[in-house]
Motif scaffolding. Structure first.
Motif, PDB file in Angstrom:
ATOM      1  N   PHE A 159       1.012  -1.089  -0.204  1.00 37.85           N
ATOM      2  CA  PHE A 159       0.031   0.024   0.134  1.00 37.85           C
ATOM      3  C   PHE A 159       0.762   1.371  -0.086  1.00 37.85           C
ATOM      4  CE2 PHE A 159       1.409   0.701   4.217  1.00 37.85           C
ATOM      5  CZ  PHE A 159       0.370   1.782   4.700  1.00 37.85           C
ATOM      6  N   THR A 160       0.317   2.378  -0.292  1.00 39.79           N
ATOM      7  CA  THR A 160       1.083   3.598  -0.371  1.00 39.79           C
ATOM      8  C   THR A 160       0.877   4.357   1.129  1.00 39.79           C
ATOM      9  OG1 THR A 160       0.650   3.763  -2.742  1.00 39.79           O
ATOM     10  CG2 THR A 160       1.476   5.765  -1.653  1.00 39.79           C
ATOM     11  N   PRO A 161       2.205   4.253   1.609  1.00 39.06           N
ATOM     12  CA  PRO A 161       2.014   5.047   3.104  1.00 39.06           C
ATOM     13  C   PRO A 161       1.520   6.610   2.984  1.00 39.06           C
ATOM     14  CG  PRO A 161       4.160   4.209   2.686  1.00 39.06           C
ATOM     15  CD  PRO A 161       3.169   3.659   1.566  1.00 39.06           C
ATOM     16  N   PRO A 162       1.137   7.045   3.867  1.00 37.62           N
ATOM     17  CA  PRO A 162       1.104   8.410   3.976  1.00 37.62           C
ATOM     18  C   PRO A 162       2.415   9.272   3.909  1.00 37.62           C
ATOM     19  CG  PRO A 162       0.497   7.800   6.218  1.00 37.62           C
ATOM     20  CD  PRO A 162       0.762   6.478   5.132  1.00 37.62           C
ATOM     21  N   THR A 163       2.642  10.430   3.408  1.00 35.63           N
ATOM     22  CA  THR A 163       3.826  11.006   3.243  1.00 35.63           C
ATOM     23  C   THR A 163       4.194  11.936   4.552  1.00 35.63           C
ATOM     24  OG1 THR A 163       2.765  12.720   2.005  1.00 35.63           O
ATOM     25  CG2 THR A 163       4.158  10.970   0.906  1.00 35.63           C
ATOM     26  N   GLY A 164       3.053  12.033   5.256  1.00 38.74           N
ATOM     27  CA  GLY A 164       3.321  13.000   6.560  1.00 38.74           C
ATOM     28  C   GLY A 164       2.071  12.547   7.432  1.00 38.74           C
TER      29      GLY A 164
ATOM     30  N   GLU B 265       7.099   7.548  16.806  1.00 38.41           N
ATOM     31  CA  GLU B 265       7.522   7.287  15.626  1.00 38.41           C
ATOM     32  C   GLU B 265       6.775   6.183  14.893  1.00 38.41           C
ATOM     33  OE1 GLU B 265      11.723   6.241  15.181  1.00 38.41           O
ATOM     34  OE2 GLU B 265      12.261   7.594  17.187  1.00 38.41           O
ATOM     35  N   VAL B 266       6.329   6.580  13.577  1.00 37.42           N
ATOM     36  CA  VAL B 266       5.717   5.562  13.032  1.00 37.42           C
ATOM     37  C   VAL B 266       6.436   5.650  11.367  1.00 37.42           C
ATOM     38  CG1 VAL B 266       3.626   4.296  11.738  1.00 37.42           C
ATOM     39  CG2 VAL B 266       3.635   5.635  14.010  1.00 37.42           C
ATOM     40  N   THR B 267       7.039   4.438  11.074  1.00 37.28           N
ATOM     41  CA  THR B 267       7.542   4.593   9.631  1.00 37.28           C
ATOM     42  C   THR B 267       7.249   3.444   8.772  1.00 37.28           C
ATOM     43  OG1 THR B 267       9.666   3.749  10.460  1.00 37.28           O
ATOM     44  CG2 THR B 267       9.598   6.147   9.884  1.00 37.28           C
ATOM     45  N   TRP B 268       7.169   3.470   7.433  1.00 39.38           N
ATOM     46  CA  TRP B 268       6.652   2.008   6.738  1.00 39.38           C
ATOM     47  C   TRP B 268       7.821   1.847   5.742  1.00 39.38           C
ATOM     48  CZ3 TRP B 268       2.997   5.652   8.064  1.00 39.38           C
ATOM     49  CH2 TRP B 268       1.882   5.218   8.743  1.00 39.38           C
ATOM     50  N   GLU B 269       8.064   0.611   5.299  1.00 32.95           N
ATOM     51  CA  GLU B 269       9.010   0.144   4.292  1.00 32.95           C
ATOM     52  C   GLU B 269       8.188  -0.889   3.570  1.00 32.95           C
ATOM     53  OE1 GLU B 269      12.596  -1.614   5.968  1.00 32.95           O
ATOM     54  OE2 GLU B 269      12.500  -3.033   4.188  1.00 32.95           O
ATOM     55  N   ILE B 270       7.935  -0.417   2.417  1.00 39.92           N
ATOM     56  CA  ILE B 270       7.133  -1.218   1.410  1.00 39.92           C
ATOM     57  C   ILE B 270       7.751  -1.549   0.247  1.00 39.92           C
ATOM     58  CG2 ILE B 270       5.131  -1.239   0.166  1.00 39.92           C
ATOM     59  CD1 ILE B 270       4.577  -0.602   2.869  1.00 39.92           C
ATOM     60  N   ARG B 271       8.032  -2.892   0.239  1.00 40.34           N
ATOM     61  CA  ARG B 271       8.886  -3.233  -1.126  1.00 40.34           C
ATOM     62  C   ARG B 271       7.892  -4.412  -1.818  1.00 40.34           C
ATOM     63  NH1 ARG B 271      13.513  -5.230   2.590  1.00 40.34           N
ATOM     64  NH2 ARG B 271      13.000  -7.260   1.766  1.00 40.34           N
ATOM     65  N   PRO B 272       7.019  -3.446  -2.943  1.00 38.74           N
ATOM     66  CA  PRO B 272       5.947  -4.221  -3.513  1.00 38.74           C
ATOM     67  C   PRO B 272       6.662  -5.754  -4.057  1.00 38.74           C
ATOM     68  CG  PRO B 272       6.129  -2.109  -3.998  1.00 38.74           C
ATOM     69  CD  PRO B 272       7.376  -2.333  -3.211  1.00 38.74           C
ATOM     70  N   GLY B 273       5.721  -6.604  -3.808  1.00 43.62           N
ATOM     71  CA  GLY B 273       6.165  -7.946  -4.464  1.00 43.62           C
ATOM     72  C   GLY B 273       6.945  -8.817  -3.412  1.00 43.62           C
ATOM     73  N   GLU B 274       7.319  -8.110  -2.430  1.00 44.59           N
ATOM     74  CA  GLU B 274       8.288  -8.761  -1.240  1.00 44.59           C
ATOM     75  C   GLU B 274       7.596  -8.665   0.175  1.00 44.59           C
ATOM     76  OE1 GLU B 274      12.574  -7.921  -1.589  1.00 44.59           O
ATOM     77  OE2 GLU B 274      12.346  -7.215  -3.342  1.00 44.59           O
ATOM     78  N   GLN B 275       7.647  -7.526   0.701  1.00 45.49           N
ATOM     79  CA  GLN B 275       7.024  -7.391   2.221  1.00 45.49           C
ATOM     80  C   GLN B 275       6.742  -6.073   2.334  1.00 45.49           C
ATOM     81  OE1 GLN B 275      10.387  -9.238   4.468  1.00 45.49           O
ATOM     82  NE2 GLN B 275      10.966  -7.122   5.084  1.00 45.49           N
ATOM     83  N   ASN B 276       5.927  -5.911   3.385  1.00 35.85           N
ATOM     84  CA  ASN B 276       5.589  -4.410   3.935  1.00 35.85           C
ATOM     85  C   ASN B 276       6.046  -4.651   5.608  1.00 35.85           C
ATOM     86  OD1 ASN B 276       4.115  -3.987   1.433  1.00 35.85           O
ATOM     87  ND2 ASN B 276       2.541  -5.574   2.499  1.00 35.85           N
TER      88      ASN B 276
END
Lengths: 149, 119
Positions: free
Chosen positions: A94-99, A129-140
């Motif tokens: 998914f596309t995480p929020p930018t702010g 703190e909340v951060t996302w690391e999205i790697r499409p096709g791999e993992q979120n």
């Protein structure tokens, strides 16, 4: 006498994508947070943020995956006053929020009969703190940090 | 198997419906909550949500409480909340500011209806 608290801890648990497992995900993190010295309001903050994050994975990342066919891993790391929870899934990206997402528009929620949809707002508001690391096709992965005051 | 539990018991006191909400209100229990609140007596839209034994309310649970409150207001009533824990009170204020009226006790929440009615 105050209970001894854990200043260094790592723990990991794996669950399947079933809302029936939400209770156990919640309790796993709750126990670690209590061991790390959190209580009252700060403990409630962590609990709600984690429940929202885990529910999002089950309901959204795995929305096309039959129950119990997807995996969700929770890692907890305590280092000093820093309590970190990482939730990893292998579902849809998914596309995480930018702010920071804004406070919910209550009137609109009522008009539209909207239930929920406040998960990211709660996560960002309740954790330091909340951060996302999205790697499409791999993992979120979502990483949330709370500091012991 | 351990799971979330919700005990939601409506009762009437001084013309006000008291909803005692014990346990967890979230994805797993929200349907039970809505099943109970859909059947509240139509003639008494003044409701107090007694939350002193509410452990946890998630995003979807708050949404259900919000929607119920809006419905009661449309009927000339309200939903007022008593006995929220500091953690839940903080979350409610963060998300909904002053949309909900909260009170330390059920008695004070009930009295707030009677004070308004007496004016």
């Amino acid at each position: 006498m105050a209970s001894p608290t854990t200043r260094s801890l790592t723990a990991q648990a794996t669950f399947t994508n079933n809302l029936a497992n939400l209770f156990h995900m919640h309790q796993f993190v709750r126990r670690a947070a209590i061991a790390a010295g959190f209580s009252n309001v700060a403990l409630g903050d962590i609990e709600l943020a984690v429940v929202e994050a885990c529910a999002n994975v089950v309901k959204h990342a795995y929305r096309r995956t039959p129950p119990d066919q997807g995996k969700l891993v929770i890692d907890v790391t305590v280092q000093g006053d820093r309590f970190e929870v990482c939730i990893t899934d292998w579902g849809e990206p998914f596309t995480p929020p930018t702010g920071r997402v804004p406070r919910p528009d209550v009137e609109r929620m009522v008009i539209e009969g909207q239930r929920g949809g406040m998960g990211i707002f709660f996560m960002q508001s309740l954790m330091d703190e909340v951060t996302w690391e999205i790697r499409p096709g791999e993992q979120n992965r979502v990483r949330m940090v709370k500091r012991l005051a | 198997m351990e799971t979330y539990r919700l005990d939601c018991t409506p009762l009437c006191q001084d013309g006000v419906t008291i909803l005692r909400l014990a346990g967890f209100l979230n994805d797993q229990t929200v349907q039970a909550f809505e099943g109970i609140t859909e059947n509240l007596p139509a003639e008494s839209p003044q409701v107090v949500l007694e939350a002193s034994e509410t452990r946890h309310i998630s995003s979807i649970g708050f949404g259900a409480v919000l929607f119920l409150t809006a419905q009661l207001r449309e009927r000339g009533g309200d939903l007022r909340i008593a006995g929220l824990s500091p953690a839940l009170e903080r979350v409610m204020r963060l998300a909904f500011a002053d949309y909900f009226q909260t009170f330390p006790s059920v008695r004070e929440a009930i009295e707030s209806y009677h004070t308004v009615s007496a004016k």
